[in-house]
Design a protein around this motif. Structure first.
Motif, PDB file in Angstrom:
ATOM      1  N   UNK A 217       0.825  -1.203   0.000  1.00  0.00           N
ATOM      2  CA  UNK A 217       0.000   0.000   0.000  1.00  0.00           C
ATOM      3  C   UNK A 217       0.863   1.259   0.000  1.00  0.00           C
ATOM      4  N   UNK A 218       0.219   2.348  -0.354  1.00  0.00           N
ATOM      5  CA  UNK A 218       0.891   3.637  -0.483  1.00  0.00           C
ATOM      6  C   UNK A 218       0.356   4.629   0.537  1.00  0.00           C
ATOM      7  N   UNK A 219       1.192   5.586   0.872  1.00  0.00           N
ATOM      8  CA  UNK A 219       0.816   6.664   1.783  1.00  0.00           C
ATOM      9  C   UNK A 219       0.715   7.945   0.961  1.00  0.00           C
ATOM     10  N   UNK A 220      -0.352   8.721   1.189  1.00  0.00           N
ATOM     11  CA  UNK A 220      -0.555   9.962   0.449  1.00  0.00           C
ATOM     12  C   UNK A 220       0.131  11.109   1.173  1.00  0.00           C
ATOM     13  N   UNK A 221       1.090  11.743   0.518  1.00  0.00           N
ATOM     14  CA  UNK A 221       1.750  12.938   1.043  1.00  0.00           C
ATOM     15  C   UNK A 221       1.115  14.130   0.341  1.00  0.00           C
ATOM     16  N   UNK A 222       0.143  14.730   1.006  1.00  0.00           N
ATOM     17  CA  UNK A 222      -0.605  15.838   0.403  1.00  0.00           C
ATOM     18  C   UNK A 222       0.265  17.056   0.157  1.00  0.00           C
ATOM     19  N   UNK A 223       1.209  17.323   1.036  1.00  0.00           N
ATOM     20  CA  UNK A 223       2.061  18.502   0.917  1.00  0.00           C
ATOM     21  C   UNK A 223       2.937  18.446  -0.336  1.00  0.00           C
ATOM     22  N   UNK A 224       3.423  17.253  -0.679  1.00  0.00           N
ATOM     23  CA  UNK A 224       4.316  17.112  -1.828  1.00  0.00           C
ATOM     24  C   UNK A 224       3.601  16.596  -3.066  1.00  0.00           C
ATOM     25  N   UNK A 225       2.302  16.321  -2.953  1.00  0.00           N
ATOM     26  CA  UNK A 225       1.522  15.760  -4.064  1.00  0.00           C
ATOM     27  C   UNK A 225       2.179  14.484  -4.593  1.00  0.00           C
ATOM     28  N   UNK A 226       2.369  13.528  -3.676  1.00  0.00           N
ATOM     29  CA  UNK A 226       2.995  12.267  -4.026  1.00  0.00           C
ATOM     30  C   UNK A 226       2.304  11.119  -3.306  1.00  0.00           C
ATOM     31  N   UNK A 227       2.447   9.934  -3.883  1.00  0.00           N
ATOM     32  CA  UNK A 227       2.075   8.693  -3.216  1.00  0.00           C
ATOM     33  C   UNK A 227       3.382   8.004  -2.860  1.00  0.00           C
ATOM     34  N   UNK A 228       3.555   7.700  -1.588  1.00  0.00           N
ATOM     35  CA  UNK A 228       4.832   7.210  -1.086  1.00  0.00           C
ATOM     36  C   UNK A 228       4.760   5.720  -0.780  1.00  0.00           C
TER      37      UNK A 228
ATOM     38  N   UNK B 122       5.803   8.460  -5.822  1.00  0.00           N
ATOM     39  CA  UNK B 122       5.220   8.605  -7.148  1.00  0.00           C
ATOM     40  C   UNK B 122       4.469   9.941  -7.217  1.00  0.00           C
ATOM     41  N   UNK B 123       4.706  10.731  -8.263  1.00  0.00           N
ATOM     42  CA  UNK B 123       4.057  12.041  -8.349  1.00  0.00           C
ATOM     43  C   UNK B 123       2.574  11.937  -8.685  1.00  0.00           C
ATOM     44  N   UNK B 124       1.855  12.956  -8.284  1.00  0.00           N
ATOM     45  CA  UNK B 124       0.453  13.119  -8.676  1.00  0.00           C
ATOM     46  C   UNK B 124       0.415  14.369  -9.547  1.00  0.00           C
TER      47      UNK B 124
ATOM     48  N   UNK C 149      -1.851  16.756 -12.031  1.00  0.00           N
ATOM     49  CA  UNK C 149      -3.220  17.125 -12.420  1.00  0.00           C
ATOM     50  C   UNK C 149      -4.240  16.166 -11.823  1.00  0.00           C
ATOM     51  N   UNK C 150      -3.979  15.720 -10.592  1.00  0.00           N
ATOM     52  CA  UNK C 150      -4.900  14.839  -9.891  1.00  0.00           C
ATOM     53  C   UNK C 150      -4.792  13.377 -10.257  1.00  0.00           C
ATOM     54  N   UNK C 151      -3.824  13.036 -11.127  1.00  0.00           N
ATOM     55  CA  UNK C 151      -3.667  11.655 -11.588  1.00  0.00           C
ATOM     56  C   UNK C 151      -2.335  11.088 -11.077  1.00  0.00           C
ATOM     57  N   UNK C 152      -2.360   9.996 -10.325  1.00  0.00           N
ATOM     58  CA  UNK C 152      -1.116   9.380  -9.877  1.00  0.00           C
ATOM     59  C   UNK C 152      -0.341   8.793 -11.058  1.00  0.00           C
ATOM     60  N   UNK C 153       0.946   9.089 -11.110  1.00  0.00           N
ATOM     61  CA  UNK C 153       1.812   8.547 -12.163  1.00  0.00           C
ATOM     62  C   UNK C 153       2.575   7.387 -11.533  1.00  0.00           C
ATOM     63  N   UNK C 154       2.101   6.173 -11.785  1.00  0.00           N
ATOM     64  CA  UNK C 154       2.627   4.977 -11.122  1.00  0.00           C
ATOM     65  C   UNK C 154       3.697   4.292 -11.966  1.00  0.00           C
TER      66      UNK C 154
END
Length: 55
Positions: A18-29, A37-39, A41-46
């Motif tokens: 599973x991934x953790x959402x880092x809202x401050x950096x707009x990433x899924x960790x 992984x960057x987000x 325009x609201x879309x995770x780039x996996x």
């Protein structure tokens, strides 16, 4: 903001954990893989190639 339902379904493509959402950096960790992984325009780039290595 990532939809909680979507966040629950997404996993790290490397470790399948599973991934953790880092809202401050707009990433899924992925703590297991040490990748963020960057987000865009609201879309995770996996893609591993697009991920940032964590220190």
């Amino acid at each position: 903001m990532i939809d909680p339902w979507l966040l629950e379904k997404l996993v790290c493509p490397v470790t399948r954990t599973s991934l953790r959402h880092d809202e401050a950096r707009l990433e899924l960790v992925s703590d297991e893989a040490g990748l963020a992984y960057p987000i865009r325009d609201g879309v995770p780039v996996m893609l591993v190639e697009a991920a940032r290595m964590l220190p």
